[in-house]
Scaffold this active site. Structure first.
Site, PDB file in Angstrom:
ATOM      1  N   ASP A  15     -28.756  39.703   6.288  1.00 47.34           N
ATOM      2  CA  ASP A  15     -30.014  39.037   5.983  1.00 47.34           C
ATOM      3  C   ASP A  15     -31.027  39.892   5.924  1.00 47.34           C
ATOM      4  O   ASP A  15     -30.965  41.102   6.817  1.00 47.34           O
ATOM      5  CB  ASP A  15     -30.406  37.704   6.327  1.00 47.34           C
ATOM      6  CG  ASP A  15     -31.605  37.188   5.915  1.00 47.34           C
ATOM      7  OD1 ASP A  15     -31.872  37.242   4.786  1.00 47.34           O
ATOM      8  OD2 ASP A  15     -32.432  36.620   6.600  1.00 47.34           O
ATOM      9  N   SER A  16     -32.301  39.756   5.304  1.00 45.49           N
ATOM     10  CA  SER A  16     -33.534  40.678   5.589  1.00 45.49           C
ATOM     11  C   SER A  16     -33.831  40.503   7.220  1.00 45.49           C
ATOM     12  O   SER A  16     -34.749  41.456   7.513  1.00 45.49           O
ATOM     13  CB  SER A  16     -34.490  40.498   4.620  1.00 45.49           C
ATOM     14  OG  SER A  16     -34.856  39.204   4.722  1.00 45.49           O
ATOM     15  N   CYS A  78     -28.953  36.447   2.223  1.00 40.56           N
ATOM     16  CA  CYS A  78     -30.368  36.561   1.849  1.00 40.56           C
ATOM     17  C   CYS A  78     -30.498  36.395   0.188  1.00 40.56           C
ATOM     18  O   CYS A  78     -29.836  36.916  -0.557  1.00 40.56           O
ATOM     19  CB  CYS A  78     -30.959  37.971   1.910  1.00 40.56           C
ATOM     20  SG  CYS A  78     -32.561  38.442   1.506  1.00 40.56           S
ATOM     21  N   GLU A 157     -41.368  31.493  10.820  1.00 47.41           N
ATOM     22  CA  GLU A 157     -41.123  32.613  11.796  1.00 47.41           C
ATOM     23  C   GLU A 157     -42.079  32.244  12.937  1.00 47.41           C
ATOM     24  O   GLU A 157     -41.854  32.594  14.157  1.00 47.41           O
ATOM     25  CB  GLU A 157     -41.010  33.981  11.272  1.00 47.41           C
ATOM     26  CG  GLU A 157     -39.816  34.286  10.342  1.00 47.41           C
ATOM     27  CD  GLU A 157     -39.485  35.488   9.847  1.00 47.41           C
ATOM     28  OE1 GLU A 157     -40.153  36.414  10.658  1.00 47.41           O
ATOM     29  OE2 GLU A 157     -38.933  35.727   9.073  1.00 47.41           O
ATOM     30  N   CYS A 189     -34.319  30.106  -0.477  1.00 42.15           N
ATOM     31  CA  CYS A 189     -34.636  31.289   0.386  1.00 42.15           C
ATOM     32  C   CYS A 189     -34.259  30.622   1.556  1.00 42.15           C
ATOM     33  O   CYS A 189     -34.155  29.600   2.081  1.00 42.15           O
ATOM     34  CB  CYS A 189     -36.191  31.289   0.384  1.00 42.15           C
ATOM     35  SG  CYS A 189     -36.876  32.252   1.757  1.00 42.15           S
ATOM     36  N   HIS A 191     -35.331  30.825   4.702  1.00 39.06           N
ATOM     37  CA  HIS A 191     -35.739  29.966   5.617  1.00 39.06           C
ATOM     38  C   HIS A 191     -36.326  28.541   5.326  1.00 39.06           C
ATOM     39  O   HIS A 191     -36.480  27.818   6.224  1.00 39.06           O
ATOM     40  CB  HIS A 191     -37.262  30.711   5.858  1.00 39.06           C
ATOM     41  CG  HIS A 191     -37.232  32.005   6.394  1.00 39.06           C
ATOM     42  ND1 HIS A 191     -36.605  33.174   5.803  1.00 39.06           N
ATOM     43  CD2 HIS A 191     -38.081  32.534   7.440  1.00 39.06           C
ATOM     44  CE1 HIS A 191     -36.917  34.145   6.727  1.00 39.06           C
ATOM     45  NE2 HIS A 191     -37.719  33.684   7.618  1.00 39.06           N
TER      46      HIS A 191
END
Ligand code: DGL
Length: 276
Positions: A15-16, A78, A157, A189, A191
């Site tokens: 993932d990023s 991702c 985050e 996404c 998150h």
């Protein structure tokens, strides 16, 4: 294509940054016997505001790194990298590579009753139109309404999962979708599954929330079985079952990973991804 990989080798997940841990977490839950090598590109996050060329270049480097860890299959956790790089890198790689978009799309078209599906994701994912394309290939009559929610990743985050600021921003983003009478919403996404309770409250009980991470773990399990690559549950582990690598800020990653994974993450190694 005949696959020569070792069935007891780990699965590579990338993932990023930290978001793909929601996908790793589902793999851990649903296929607890598998080993995982996770790479989070924390030095170059976010991918959601980058171009296709850049994301393909980053994904190629990460796949080269994961191959040095002898992985037997790769999951692009991702959404943005799945949208832009999956087809290119899968065609270049002789082990299975899957992304998160097909699994989420399949579930959404199966779940909708009124044929109106919302998708939320990064600007790049929504701008690529990939969810619309894939879902309409599966069921041409569905209407797909995309909405990018660029502030969700930083809020997650920052740990603001249950916060009035997050509520305010989410209700602004979602008001557009609510006016379109969708009955299914894809959390497109990495998150966003961490904001599930906020999204559930704002969208109401009647809207089905689709988490592609969950569906991807199911797809991976089936794929490994089909290809004869499922790990022998009795094979001993040489070293840690789960290994974590990042391109920057290893300690910060360790803390975040420990907060969302079922077990404590003891160590994250930092590597120079540009060298691959
Ligand atoms: N992992 C990305 C995704 O799922 C979100 C974070 C980023 O923009 O890199 O699209």
């Amino acid at each position: 294509m005949q696959i020569q990989a070792d069935r007891n080798a780990p699965v590579g997940v990338f993932d990023s940054g930290v978001g793909g841990l929601t996908v790793a977490r589902e793999i851990m839950r649903q296929i607890p016997e598998e080993r995982i090598v996770y790479f989070g590109d924390t030095a170059r996050v976010p991918y959601g505001s980058k171009s296709r060329d850049t994301i393909v270049r980053y994904s190629r480097q990460i796949i080269r790194f994961l191959r040095t860890q002898q992985v037997k299959a790769i999951v692009i956790a991702c959404n943005t990298a799945s949208a832009y790089a999956l087809d290119t890198v899968a065609a270049e790689t002789d082990i299975p590579v899957i992304g998160v978009i097909n699994a989420g799309a399949r579930t959404a078209v199966g779940a909708t009753r009124n044929g109106r599906i919302g998708v939320i994701g990064t600007e790049a994912t929504i701008g690529s139109g990939i969810y619309t394309r894939v879902m309409q290939e599966m069921r041409p009559e569905v209407q797909v309404i995309g909405k990018s929610c660029p502030l969700f990743c930083p809020l997650v985050e920052e740990g603001l999962l249950h916060d009035s600021v997050t509520d305010e921003i989410a209700s602004r983003y979602l008001s557009e979708l609510k006016g379109k009478y969708i009955d299914t919403l894809v959390l497109g996404c990495t998150h966003y599954p961490l904001l599930r309770s906020t999204l559930r409250r704002l969208m109401g009980e009647d809207v089905v929330l689709v988490n592609p991470a969950y569906e991807t773990a199911i797809e991976l399990k089936g794929l490994l079985r089909e290809q004869g690559l499922s790990r022998d549950p009795d094979a001993p582990f040489a070293g840690d079952q789960y290994q974590f690598f990042v391109s920057d800020l290893a300690e910060k990653f360790t803390d975040f990973a420990t907060s969302i994974l079922p077990n404590e993450v003891k160590e994250t190694k930092k590597i120079q991804i540009e060298n691959y």
